[in-house]
Motif scaffolding. Structure first.
Motif, PDB file in Angstrom:
ATOM      1  N   PHE A 175       0.835  -1.213   0.000  1.00 47.56           N
ATOM      2  CA  PHE A 175       0.000   0.000   0.000  1.00 47.56           C
ATOM      3  C   PHE A 175       0.863   1.253   0.000  1.00 47.56           C
ATOM      4  O   PHE A 175       0.513   2.270  -0.602  1.00 47.56           O
ATOM      5  CB  PHE A 175      -0.928   0.010   1.221  1.00 47.56           C
ATOM      6  N   TYR A 178       2.075   1.782  -3.360  1.00 47.29           N
ATOM      7  CA  TYR A 178       0.964   2.286  -4.172  1.00 47.29           C
ATOM      8  C   TYR A 178       0.809   3.794  -3.973  1.00 47.29           C
ATOM      9  O   TYR A 178       0.691   4.559  -4.921  1.00 47.29           O
ATOM     10  CB  TYR A 178      -0.324   1.550  -3.786  1.00 47.29           C
ATOM     11  N   ARG A 179       0.857   4.205  -2.698  1.00 47.22           N
ATOM     12  CA  ARG A 179       0.710   5.627  -2.418  1.00 47.22           C
ATOM     13  C   ARG A 179       1.816   6.442  -3.094  1.00 47.22           C
ATOM     14  O   ARG A 179       1.593   7.555  -3.561  1.00 47.22           O
ATOM     15  CB  ARG A 179       0.741   5.859  -0.889  1.00 47.22           C
ATOM     16  N   GLY A 181       3.235   5.884  -5.861  1.00 49.18           N
ATOM     17  CA  GLY A 181       3.235   5.943  -7.313  1.00 49.18           C
ATOM     18  C   GLY A 181       3.233   4.616  -8.034  1.00 49.18           C
ATOM     19  O   GLY A 181       3.155   4.568  -9.261  1.00 49.18           O
ATOM     20  N   MET A 182       3.320   3.508  -7.308  1.00 54.11           N
ATOM     21  CA  MET A 182       3.274   2.226  -7.990  1.00 54.11           C
ATOM     22  C   MET A 182       1.879   2.030  -8.585  1.00 54.11           C
ATOM     23  O   MET A 182       0.887   2.510  -8.046  1.00 54.11           O
ATOM     24  CB  MET A 182       3.566   1.113  -6.986  1.00 54.11           C
ATOM     25  N   SER A 183       1.837   1.316  -9.705  1.00 52.60           N
ATOM     26  CA  SER A 183       0.538   1.125 -10.357  1.00 52.60           C
ATOM     27  C   SER A 183      -0.423   0.372  -9.444  1.00 52.60           C
ATOM     28  O   SER A 183      -0.066  -0.640  -8.846  1.00 52.60           O
ATOM     29  CB  SER A 183       0.725   0.344 -11.659  1.00 52.60           C
ATOM     30  N   GLY A 184      -1.623   0.867  -9.380  1.00 51.69           N
ATOM     31  CA  GLY A 184      -2.642   0.206  -8.571  1.00 51.69           C
ATOM     32  C   GLY A 184      -3.003  -1.158  -9.123  1.00 51.69           C
ATOM     33  O   GLY A 184      -3.513  -2.028  -8.412  1.00 51.69           O
ATOM     34  N   MET A 188      -4.364  -4.802  -7.480  1.00 47.11           N
ATOM     35  CA  MET A 188      -5.536  -5.488  -8.012  1.00 47.11           C
ATOM     36  C   MET A 188      -5.154  -6.874  -8.519  1.00 47.11           C
ATOM     37  O   MET A 188      -5.896  -7.843  -8.335  1.00 47.11           O
ATOM     38  CB  MET A 188      -6.153  -4.675  -9.167  1.00 47.11           C
ATOM     39  N   ILE A 403      -3.263   8.211   8.378  1.00 43.96           N
ATOM     40  CA  ILE A 403      -3.153   8.489   6.940  1.00 43.96           C
ATOM     41  C   ILE A 403      -3.354   9.982   6.664  1.00 43.96           C
ATOM     42  O   ILE A 403      -2.608  10.608   5.913  1.00 43.96           O
ATOM     43  CB  ILE A 403      -4.186   7.652   6.143  1.00 43.96           C
ATOM     44  N   GLU A 407      -0.533  12.742   5.163  1.00 43.95           N
ATOM     45  CA  GLU A 407      -0.650  13.563   3.961  1.00 43.95           C
ATOM     46  C   GLU A 407      -0.277  15.015   4.228  1.00 43.95           C
ATOM     47  O   GLU A 407       0.057  15.763   3.317  1.00 43.95           O
ATOM     48  CB  GLU A 407      -2.076  13.489   3.401  1.00 43.95           C
ATOM     49  N   TYR A 419       2.365   6.153   6.307  1.00 41.82           N
ATOM     50  CA  TYR A 419       1.683   5.121   5.527  1.00 41.82           C
ATOM     51  C   TYR A 419       2.134   3.729   5.929  1.00 41.82           C
ATOM     52  O   TYR A 419       1.340   2.775   5.953  1.00 41.82           O
ATOM     53  CB  TYR A 419       1.896   5.354   4.025  1.00 41.82           C
TER      54      TYR A 419
ATOM     55  N   MET B   1      -7.278   6.344 -15.913  1.00 43.90           N
ATOM     56  CA  MET B   1      -8.115   5.182 -15.603  1.00 43.90           C
ATOM     57  C   MET B   1      -9.361   5.622 -14.848  1.00 43.90           C
ATOM     58  O   MET B   1      -9.258   6.196 -13.770  1.00 43.90           O
ATOM     59  CB  MET B   1      -7.323   4.192 -14.751  1.00 43.90           C
ATOM     60  N   PHE B   4      -9.882   4.590 -11.122  1.00 35.85           N
ATOM     61  CA  PHE B   4      -8.956   5.045 -10.090  1.00 35.85           C
ATOM     62  C   PHE B   4      -8.845   6.556 -10.068  1.00 35.85           C
ATOM     63  O   PHE B   4      -7.792   7.126  -9.849  1.00 35.85           O
ATOM     64  CB  PHE B   4      -7.577   4.413 -10.298  1.00 35.85           C
ATOM     65  N   ARG B   8      -5.095   8.821  -4.283  1.00 38.23           N
ATOM     66  CA  ARG B   8      -4.618   7.561  -3.715  1.00 38.23           C
ATOM     67  C   ARG B   8      -4.868   7.511  -2.215  1.00 38.23           C
ATOM     68  O   ARG B   8      -5.127   6.449  -1.671  1.00 38.23           O
ATOM     69  CB  ARG B   8      -3.147   7.399  -4.039  1.00 38.23           C
ATOM     70  N   ARG B   9      -4.765   8.668  -1.558  1.00 40.58           N
ATOM     71  CA  ARG B   9      -5.046   8.696  -0.132  1.00 40.58           C
ATOM     72  C   ARG B   9      -6.466   8.204   0.133  1.00 40.58           C
ATOM     73  O   ARG B   9      -6.695   7.312   0.934  1.00 40.58           O
ATOM     74  CB  ARG B   9      -4.908  10.131   0.391  1.00 40.58           C
ATOM     75  N   LEU B  12      -7.012   4.506  -0.393  1.00 32.27           N
ATOM     76  CA  LEU B  12      -6.534   3.661   0.706  1.00 32.27           C
ATOM     77  C   LEU B  12      -7.482   3.750   1.894  1.00 32.27           C
ATOM     78  O   LEU B  12      -7.806   2.723   2.507  1.00 32.27           O
ATOM     79  CB  LEU B  12      -5.118   4.083   1.109  1.00 32.27           C
ATOM     80  N   ILE B  13      -7.948   4.950   2.201  1.00 31.12           N
ATOM     81  CA  ILE B  13      -8.888   5.080   3.325  1.00 31.12           C
ATOM     82  C   ILE B  13     -10.169   4.304   3.024  1.00 31.12           C
ATOM     83  O   ILE B  13     -10.674   3.541   3.850  1.00 31.12           O
ATOM     84  CB  ILE B  13      -9.198   6.562   3.611  1.00 31.12           C
TER      85      ILE B  13
END
Lengths: 476, 628
Positions: A175, A178-179, A181-184, A188, A403, A407, A419, B1, B4, B8-9, B12-13
């Motif tokens: 996660f 992902y936050r 910048g990795m592809s979501g 999935m 979280i 931010e 995170y 996309m 999405f 991103r925050r 995740l929440i």
């Protein structure tokens, strides 16, 4: 920044949640070991007395972290902490004590501890230091692998113990990636793999292939800008072929019997999808993205190797637990005993529970490990749905507030660290509670702040308060 | 996309919230919706100790206890709690062999994982003195405990088939009786089965809290929810305990049965089936069951209600009554007899006597020829267009006497008797290819018919009542008045009361006419008792003839009707008649001493062993009298 300013700016919500969970956990540990001839909640001869000591030490540690130790130490010494814990992880493999099939306990005189608990802290610190450093870009392969290596080294060592639960917790660091910048799609894809694994085991490879085709269809339709037009051929295809395994077994199609049904479905769906993606030549809006094709190939490989992974790579007790969880086999006296007893305990609680110290299931040892991994049972039985939801809400508040606070950080290191701990807490709570109510396999990981145990309580407390201290830097 | 587009925050929440919602939904399901878990929890933590009620007593018609209860003691052991103890001392107290004890402990060790923390029976039926000794020293034997329970105690030798027995329920019983639990006891066969609902009482329970190792922690809610056991109700039967045990005594070493009925009420006074189950065996029937089951004399078979046999000459009473009712003969009608009834090639033999004789004499002498002739008149009666209709009419008469049907008594496993129908003969000979001669054996109670001794006793009761009967029953007061009313109801047979007098005359003469006048049962004569009886000598393919006798006494206002059926014993007048007369005398005279001749007869009857005459016996020698 002086003391008063700190007091003013501390994130009190997570602190209160932490205090609530710690005290509530402590009360329930007392209840779980309670018998009529008990000496009292503070007695050191019982677990609750020890837990009280841990809570006191945790408060002291929290005080030190908030008011004494400068936060920059964590980032500057991250490497030192990390390497020393790695050394401990190596040592535990050599001199560690084996408990429940995992060589995870290190005994140093009167103190015993689990290096894997501390490794979550040090790994999080180093990971955030590296990922937050100047010039780090996740899209850069070099940087990416560096970050990945930080995670994989302790994971590899823990896998040797082996401690599946902690590895699962490390997975939650995805996660964080992902936050950053990795592809979501990767997350999935992992979820898809889990789904396919379950479907293959519980039903058949045929069903898994059809599920895969359906998922491909949904994603393909979402990607193309003509949702309905892309989706309906997939729906028809899956609907038609869901009858295939039954037809195959009915004896009407005996001429196909030289090959198993999944080997028939695979080429047919490949051809079908090839046709679907050829439409892109005429209508660019319906093209099938390349990553989707790659995922498809990987998924098919997974489906055909599930049986091998399950039979050869997993250990017997993993197989038992997974089969039990999926309802493939039911062994209420063996592999399913813990979960079944735990469900009985929680289920018997009702809306408001049986009252403190009145639980019949947890009090009389029907649920094993009830003061540690299965502490949630005691809560469920004695405090009912109300108590269970209160605990879950407290955890959710901590996670969301961490979280949100993360931010707000100006320093990327602090944000990433936030995170990290949110992910770790989430995974711990979800897996732990999930296993007591029978929706996750039984893996031995504690419920943060609540399960009995010094190293787990202290490391979670430190993990949380370091972040709260980092947050104070915003007003420095 | 498109999917999405959230930050991103927030993704995740949202993910965390969704996953926690999954947990919450599952919790709601477990804690609020799924009720089975609460039940499992109670089963887990509460231990219900069943309190077994004492079974009700079985009393006879005069209030004497036939079956009572006694306390016995079991020694229980929880192998997991056993610590070192003085084995020799315990063996001495319980009077058992050390090797026996070691054998048990080897067993506990071998199956220790299966036994776990269960408590097992270590030794059953320990006498009270040993039990007291054990209880005094109990603290020295951790893991051992004592458990008192009640066991049946039999005050009279009233016969196992009548009383029935009590046994632990088995798998097959449990599957058909969901209200019983494993470990319960239930009455099987006989009165124990009939009155199971009254006798069993209601189990109580004591509730304890226990832990996962089955160790009792607490008395749950200080016993507020405990249920005391309700002892079983006593059951008053119609049996006369003295008469019953006297019957058992007379029938010792003989194969057969006695049924005695009080004609005015249909109450069964005695029901003996011999050889039966001895009451000494009855208490531990489980131990002897296979032995009893393989006994060639079939002691578990209640002959009194289950054995259908040809009634023999006794059945002449029925045919005689039907003939009188149909008007085909009068009491004055005479038939001649030349050592039998001859028609064509067929001969039904008879003993030598003067001829021709009238109806009363024919019953007194039991003349076969007379009843063959009378029976043919019934079937060839010109009033009926064909033999089919006359035979059907005859059958209706017979059924009105209770034959050919189940009487419907409250005694379990009662068998019906068999009376042939037109169909039977159509099958045997072909439709229209048989006549009154084909079924001539029925005239003397042989051939294609059979009945149980209960039916015969009922016949005696009908004649004693001059034309009606109450359904024989064994329980005095049933739980519901409806059943009592049912048994109080009169069932009339299709013969008018006037026709009974000549029959009873004949029966009286058969017993009381005096020696030398040709009566068949002078041996049954007892001064002043006015016994009326009819002998039967039933031929059968298995060996010597069955000895049958039905009688009632006194002649006016009869108080007892008896049927005695002794298999392969010989003539009716030789065995069954004296036994029946002794029963009558016992019942009517009570404890009064017998005359010297009668005493001699009683001794001879009781001491004779006729078992060797039964084909089931190992010592069986085919008698020269036996029909091939």
């Amino acid at each position: 920044m002086n003391f008063r300013q700190k007091i003013k700016h501390i994130g009190w919500l997570p602190v209160f949640c932490w205090l609530f969970l710690a005290v509530f956990g402590w009360l329930n540990i007392y209840s779980s070991v309670y018998t009529d001839d008990m000496t009292g909640i503070f007695s050191f001869s019982v677990k609750s007395g020890n837990q009280f000591l841990w809570i006191m030490m945790g408060m002291a540690a929290a005080f030190l972290i908030l008011f004494v130790i400068p936060p920059r130490i964590y980032t500057s010494l991250a490497w030192v902490f990390y390497v020393s814990v790695i050394i401990l992880l190596v040592l535990v493999l050599i001199v560690g004590k084996e408990v429940n099939g995992a060589k995870s306990w290190m005994i140093l005189g009167p103190v015993s501890m689990q290096p894997s608990e501390i490794s979550k802290l040090t790994t999080s610190l180093l990971l955030s230091t590296i990922m937050g450093s100047y010039g780090f870009r996740l899209s850069d392969w070099n940087s990416f692998f560096k970050a990945l290596a930080v995670v994989l080294v302790p994971v590899a060592l823990i896998a040797l113990e082996p401690d599946m639960g902690t590895i699962l917790v490390y997975c939650s660091l995805a996660f964080v990636f992902y936050r950053e910048g990795m592809s979501g799609w990767i997350i999935m894809f992992v979820l898809l793999c889990v789904l396919l694994f379950i479907v293959t085991l519980k039903y058949s490879a045929c069903s898994a292939l059809l599920v895969l085709t359906a998922v491909m269809g949904v994603v393909h339709s979402l990607e193309s800008r003509r949702f309905i037009r892309t989706l309906w051929p997939y729906v028809i295809f899956v609907a038609l072929f869901s009858f295939f395994p039954r037809l195959y077994g009915s004896g009407l199609l005996t001429f196909l019997n030289f090959m198993a049904p999944e080997y028939w479905i695979l080429p047919v769906s490949v051809i079908f999808m090839a046709i679907m993606s050829r439409i892109k030549r005429r209508d660019r809006r319906m093209r099938m993205p390349r990553y989707l094709i790659l995922s498809f190939i990987c998924s098919v490989a997974l489906i055909f190797s599930v049986q091998h992974i399950f039979d050869e790579i997993l250990q017997q007790h993993h197989r038992d637990r997974i089969e039990n969880l999926l309802g493939i086999s039911q062994d209420l006296k063996g592999a399913g005993y813990n979960v079944h007893q735990s469900e009985i305990a929680i289920g018997s609680g009702g809306l408001f529970g049986k009252g403190y110290l009145n639980g019949t299931q947890t009090k009389f040892n029907f649920v094993p490990e009830q003061s540690t991994d299965f502490i949630f049972c005691t809560i469920g039985e004695e405090w009912g749905l109300a108590g269970s939801l209160a605990v879950l809400t407290a955890f959710l508040l901590i996670i969301i507030s961490v979280i949100k606070t993360a931010e707000k950080q100006r320093d990327a290191v602090f944000r990433i660290y936030g995170y990290c701990i949110a992910s770790v807490f989430f995974m711990h709570v979800f897996v732990n509670v999930g296993m007591t109510i029978g929706i996750m396999p039984v893996v031995g990981i504690p419920l943060p702040f609540m399960s009995y145990g010094g190293s787990s309580f202290l490391s979670f407390t430190v993990l949380l308060f370091i972040f709260l201290r980092m947050d104070l830097e915003r007003w420095a | 996309m498109g999917l999405f587009s959230l930050t991103r925050r927030n993704m995740l929440i949202a993910g965390a919230v969704v996953m926690f919602t999954v947990l919450a939904v599952r919790l709601i399901y477990l804690q609020l919706i799924d009720d089975t878990l609460k039940l499992s929890a109670d089963n887990n933590a509460l231990r219900y100790e069943t309190l077994y009620p004492p079974r009700g007593q079985i009393l006879d018609r005069n209030g004497r206890v036939i079956v009572g209860n006694m306390n016995i003691f079991d020694i229980m052991v929880t192998p997991a709690d056993v610590r070192e103890f003085d084995t020799l001392e315990l063996c001495r107290i319980l009077q058992m062999d050390t090797s026996e004890m070691f054998k048990s402990f080897r067993y506990y060790k071998k199956y220790r994982s299966r036994i776990g923390y269960q408590t097992l029976i270590f030794r059953k039926n320990v006498p009270a003195e040993e039990y007291t000794l054990f209880i005094e020293t109990k603290s020295r034997y951790p893991g051992f405990s004592g458990a008192p329970r009640t066991k049946r105690k039999y005050e009279y030798n009233a016969g196992g088939n009548l009383l029935g027995y009590v046994t632990e329920v088995d798998e097959s019983f449990l599957s058909s009786h969901p209200d019983y639990r494993s470990g319960d006891y239930v009455g099987r066969t006989g009165i124990e089965e009939v009155c199971e609902n009254e006798l069993k009482g209601e189990k109580g329970c004591r509730i304890y809290l226990r832990d996962s190792r089955n160790i009792i922690k607490d008395h749950y809610m200080d016993g507020a929810n405990d249920v005391p056991a309700v002892p079983g109700e006593n059951v008053i039967t119609t049996i006369d305990a003295e008469l019953q045990s006297y019957g058992e005594y007379l029938m010792k070493n003989k194969v057969g049965s006695i049924v005695a009925i009080e004609p005015s009420s249909g109450e069964i006074l005695t029901m003996v089936s011999s050889p039966g189950i001895d009451v000494d065996v009855l208490g531990d029937i489980g131990k002897y069951y296979s032995e009893l089951n393989s006994d060639p004399f079939r002691p578990l078979f209640n002959r009194a209600v289950m054995s259908t046999q040809p009634p023999g000459s006794v059945f002449k009473l029925v045919n005689g009554l039907i003939a009188l009712q149909e008007g085909v003969i009068t009491p004055e009608t005479r038939f001649s007899c030349s050592n039998g009834y001859h028609i064509g090639k067929l001969t039904v033999g008879c003993h030598s006597h003067y001829s021709p004789i009238d109806f009363r004499t024919s019953i007194m002498m039991s003349c076969n020829a007379y009843f063959c002739a009378a029976f043919r008149r019934i079937l060839d009666n010109p009033r009926y267009p064909s033999i089919d209709s006359s035979f059907t009419r005859w059958r209706e008469y017979v059924q009105s006497f209770g034959f050919g049907v189940k009487l419907g008594s409250d005694f379990p496993s009662e068998k019906s008797s068999s009376v042939p129908s037109v169909k039977t003969y159509n099958r045997m000979y072909g439709k229209g290819r048989w006549n009154s001669v084909s079924c001539i054996s029925l005239s003397i109670g042989q051939g294609e018919m059979g009945c149980t001794p209960l039916h015969l006793a009922n016949l005696a009761a009908i004649i004693a009542n001059r034309g009606f009967y109450h359904i024989p029953h064994i329980i005095r007061h049933h739980k519901d008045a409806e059943t009592d009313a049912f048994f109080a109801g009169k069932h009339y047979c299709m013969v008018d009361p006037v026709h009974f007098e000549p029959v009873i005359d004949g029966m009286w003469k058969a017993v009381n006419a005096g020696q030398g006048l040709g009566g068949t049962a002078p041996i049954a004569h007892v001064d002043g008792l006015e016994i009326c009886g009819k002998t039967g000598t039933a031929e059968n393919p298995h060996g010597d003839t069955h000895s049958v006798f039905v009688c009632f006494a006194p002649r006016e206002n009869p108080r007892i009707a008896v049927a005695v059926y002794m298999e392969n014993a010989g003539f009716g007048g030789t065995w069954a008649a004296p036994v029946a007369s002794l029963m009558v005398e016992k019942y009517l005279r009570g404890e009064e001493p017998l005359s010297p001749e009668r005493e001699e007869l009683e001794r001879r009857m009781a001491e004779s062993n006729l078992l060797h005459k039964n084909p089931a016996s190992k010592k069986y020698v085919k008698s020269p009298n036996a029909k091939k």
